[in-house]
Design a protein around this motif. Structure first.
Motif, PDB file in Angstrom:
ATOM      1  N   ASP A 214       0.867  -1.172   0.000  1.00 27.68           N
ATOM      2  CA  ASP A 214       0.000   0.000   0.000  1.00 27.68           C
ATOM      3  C   ASP A 214       0.906   1.226   0.000  1.00 27.68           C
ATOM      4  O   ASP A 214       2.122   1.093  -0.202  1.00 27.68           O
ATOM      5  CB  ASP A 214      -0.966  -0.008   1.202  1.00 27.68           C
ATOM      6  N   LYS A 215       0.358   2.402   0.243  1.00 30.96           N
ATOM      7  CA  LYS A 215       1.168   3.620   0.112  1.00 30.96           C
ATOM      8  C   LYS A 215       2.257   3.725   1.178  1.00 30.96           C
ATOM      9  O   LYS A 215       3.209   4.497   1.024  1.00 30.96           O
ATOM     10  CB  LYS A 215       0.277   4.856   0.148  1.00 30.96           C
ATOM     11  N   ASN A 216       2.130   2.944   2.268  1.00 30.52           N
ATOM     12  CA  ASN A 216       3.103   3.035   3.351  1.00 30.52           C
ATOM     13  C   ASN A 216       3.981   1.805   3.525  1.00 30.52           C
ATOM     14  O   ASN A 216       4.945   1.846   4.288  1.00 30.52           O
ATOM     15  CB  ASN A 216       2.378   3.307   4.677  1.00 30.52           C
ATOM     16  N   ARG A 217       3.669   0.708   2.871  1.00 32.22           N
ATOM     17  CA  ARG A 217       4.402  -0.533   3.108  1.00 32.22           C
ATOM     18  C   ARG A 217       4.935  -1.143   1.813  1.00 32.22           C
ATOM     19  O   ARG A 217       4.239  -1.183   0.797  1.00 32.22           O
ATOM     20  CB  ARG A 217       3.515  -1.547   3.822  1.00 32.22           C
ATOM     21  N   THR A 218       6.184  -1.628   1.895  1.00 31.51           N
ATOM     22  CA  THR A 218       6.856  -2.287   0.772  1.00 31.51           C
ATOM     23  C   THR A 218       7.350  -3.651   1.226  1.00 31.51           C
ATOM     24  O   THR A 218       7.986  -3.763   2.278  1.00 31.51           O
ATOM     25  CB  THR A 218       8.055  -1.455   0.275  1.00 31.51           C
ATOM     26  N   GLU A 219       7.068  -4.679   0.424  1.00 28.49           N
ATOM     27  CA  GLU A 219       7.548  -6.029   0.720  1.00 28.49           C
ATOM     28  C   GLU A 219       8.650  -6.404  -0.259  1.00 28.49           C
ATOM     29  O   GLU A 219       8.495  -6.233  -1.479  1.00 28.49           O
ATOM     30  CB  GLU A 219       6.411  -7.041   0.628  1.00 28.49           C
ATOM     31  N   ILE A 220       9.746  -6.929   0.278  1.00 28.99           N
ATOM     32  CA  ILE A 220      10.891  -7.321  -0.546  1.00 28.99           C
ATOM     33  C   ILE A 220      11.220  -8.778  -0.259  1.00 28.99           C
ATOM     34  O   ILE A 220      11.327  -9.186   0.902  1.00 28.99           O
ATOM     35  CB  ILE A 220      12.113  -6.433  -0.245  1.00 28.99           C
ATOM     36  N   LYS A 221      11.396  -9.555  -1.323  1.00 29.70           N
ATOM     37  CA  LYS A 221      11.809 -10.947  -1.204  1.00 29.70           C
ATOM     38  C   LYS A 221      12.976 -11.198  -2.152  1.00 29.70           C
ATOM     39  O   LYS A 221      12.987 -10.701  -3.279  1.00 29.70           O
ATOM     40  CB  LYS A 221      10.657 -11.896  -1.546  1.00 29.70           C
ATOM     41  N   VAL A 222      13.948 -11.981  -1.676  1.00 24.80           N
ATOM     42  CA  VAL A 222      15.094 -12.359  -2.501  1.00 24.80           C
ATOM     43  C   VAL A 222      15.223 -13.878  -2.428  1.00 24.80           C
ATOM     44  O   VAL A 222      15.129 -14.464  -1.340  1.00 24.80           O
ATOM     45  CB  VAL A 222      16.396 -11.693  -2.014  1.00 24.80           C
TER      46      VAL A 222
ATOM     47  N   LYS B  34       9.700   1.249   9.870  1.00 21.83           N
ATOM     48  CA  LYS B  34       9.591   0.137  10.793  1.00 21.83           C
ATOM     49  C   LYS B  34       9.751  -1.153  10.017  1.00 21.83           C
ATOM     50  O   LYS B  34       9.203  -1.293   8.915  1.00 21.83           O
ATOM     51  CB  LYS B  34       8.230   0.154  11.502  1.00 21.83           C
ATOM     52  N   ILE B  35      10.509  -2.113  10.569  1.00 25.42           N
ATOM     53  CA  ILE B  35      10.718  -3.398   9.913  1.00 25.42           C
ATOM     54  C   ILE B  35       9.677  -4.387  10.428  1.00 25.42           C
ATOM     55  O   ILE B  35       9.523  -4.570  11.639  1.00 25.42           O
ATOM     56  CB  ILE B  35      12.127  -3.957  10.198  1.00 25.42           C
ATOM     57  N   GLU B  36       8.986  -5.036   9.502  1.00 23.36           N
ATOM     58  CA  GLU B  36       7.991  -6.034   9.869  1.00 23.36           C
ATOM     59  C   GLU B  36       8.318  -7.370   9.208  1.00 23.36           C
ATOM     60  O   GLU B  36       8.745  -7.410   8.056  1.00 23.36           O
ATOM     61  CB  GLU B  36       6.592  -5.586   9.434  1.00 23.36           C
ATOM     62  N   ASN B  37       8.150  -8.448   9.940  1.00 26.31           N
ATOM     63  CA  ASN B  37       8.220  -9.805   9.381  1.00 26.31           C
ATOM     64  C   ASN B  37       9.526 -10.067   8.635  1.00 26.31           C
ATOM     65  O   ASN B  37       9.531 -10.559   7.501  1.00 26.31           O
ATOM     66  CB  ASN B  37       7.019 -10.049   8.447  1.00 26.31           C
ATOM     67  N   LEU B  38      10.636  -9.780   9.279  1.00 27.76           N
ATOM     68  CA  LEU B  38      11.950 -10.014   8.679  1.00 27.76           C
ATOM     69  C   LEU B  38      12.339 -11.475   8.858  1.00 27.76           C
ATOM     70  O   LEU B  38      12.402 -11.983   9.978  1.00 27.76           O
ATOM     71  CB  LEU B  38      12.986  -9.107   9.340  1.00 27.76           C
TER      72      LEU B  38
ATOM     73  N   PHE C 170      15.574 -14.231   1.951  1.00 25.81           N
ATOM     74  CA  PHE C 170      15.423 -12.931   2.608  1.00 25.81           C
ATOM     75  C   PHE C 170      14.047 -12.396   2.282  1.00 25.81           C
ATOM     76  O   PHE C 170      13.651 -12.355   1.116  1.00 25.81           O
ATOM     77  CB  PHE C 170      16.485 -11.942   2.105  1.00 25.81           C
ATOM     78  N   SER C 171      13.304 -12.002   3.317  1.00 25.07           N
ATOM     79  CA  SER C 171      12.013 -11.351   3.093  1.00 25.07           C
ATOM     80  C   SER C 171      11.765 -10.367   4.220  1.00 25.07           C
ATOM     81  O   SER C 171      12.127 -10.613   5.380  1.00 25.07           O
ATOM     82  CB  SER C 171      10.875 -12.372   3.009  1.00 25.07           C
ATOM     83  N   ALA C 172      11.173  -9.237   3.876  1.00 20.98           N
ATOM     84  CA  ALA C 172      10.900  -8.211   4.874  1.00 20.98           C
ATOM     85  C   ALA C 172       9.818  -7.276   4.352  1.00 20.98           C
ATOM     86  O   ALA C 172       9.640  -7.100   3.140  1.00 20.98           O
ATOM     87  CB  ALA C 172      12.158  -7.410   5.190  1.00 20.98           C
TER      88      ALA C 172
END
Length: 221
Positions: A119-127, A180-184, A135-137
């Protein structure tokens, strides 16, 4: 393959996590090269997730680990006394891998990336490698940004391949904000497991512009 000698001009966004890594953690989990093991001197380290929206080899993603600084007194390199050094780095294109190694001695490896705006405030990254994510966060924006410029904090990156030392002094500017880091989640077989360590600072740099100049190269033999 695209052959793209330095300098490079890059733009994009990045999530930057700043740490004071414990010595034992770095020695056991930092993926240090031989020259880094004997010369690592602590200081601030960082993990970066970068979305290069444009570069000299086109768009690509990046995940990197810098354990801290290395001391160059033992390496017979007199141009600088110390600098940051990357010990683990993944990128999303082979062109970035080859040119990163050739231009700056950066030990890039190829991986698959997902970079999704939830959404406009959250970005999910997976490698991932071979379809398995290591790696996911999720990063959540916490505040509005303010300008930042490396003119106030000069960067020096030191890498070594065989007997060749590469010194690079990149410059960048952009807008930094706190996140803020979520679900690392991390698989320590492929990347340092920073999920067990609290960062000093978690930030997002938006709309950055970066110049990676030609490296100063010296052979130690």
């Amino acid at each position: 393959m695209i052959v793209a000698p330095a300098p490079w001009a890059l733009t994009g966004e990045a999530f930057v996590l700043v740490y004071q890594f414990p010595k034992d953690f770095v020695n056991k989990n930092g993926f240090l090269a031989e020259y880094q093991i004997g010369n690592w001197s602590g200081g601030l380290g960082t993990v970066m997730c970068v979305n290069y929206e444009s570069s000299n080899v086109g768009p690509y993603f990046e995940l990197l680990f810098i354990p801290g600084t290395i001391n160059l007194k033992k390496m017979n390199f007199e141009k600088v006394k110390s600098g940051f050094s990357i010990s683990k780095i993944y990128v999303s294109t082979q062109d970035s891998v080859i040119n990163g190694i050739n231009n700056w001695g950066i030990p890039k490896e190829l991986a698959d990336f997902e970079w999704n705006k939830i959404d406009k405030n959250r970005t999910e990254i997976k490698v991932a490698l071979n379809g398995i994510a290591f790696f996911s966060a999720i990063f959540k924006n916490k505040c509005f940004g303010f300008p930042i410029n490396t003119s106030f904090i000069p960067l020096k990156i030191i890498q070594k391949i065989d007997t060749t030392i590469f010194l690079t002094k990149p410059k960048a500017k952009g807008k930094v904000s706190f996140v803020k880091i979520e679900n690392l989640q991390i698989d320590a077989n492929f990347f340092p497991k920073i999920s067990d360590i609290r960062p000093i600072l978690a930030s997002k740099i938006s709309n950055f512009k970066m110049i990676f100049p030609e490296a100063i190269i010296e052979n130690t033999i």
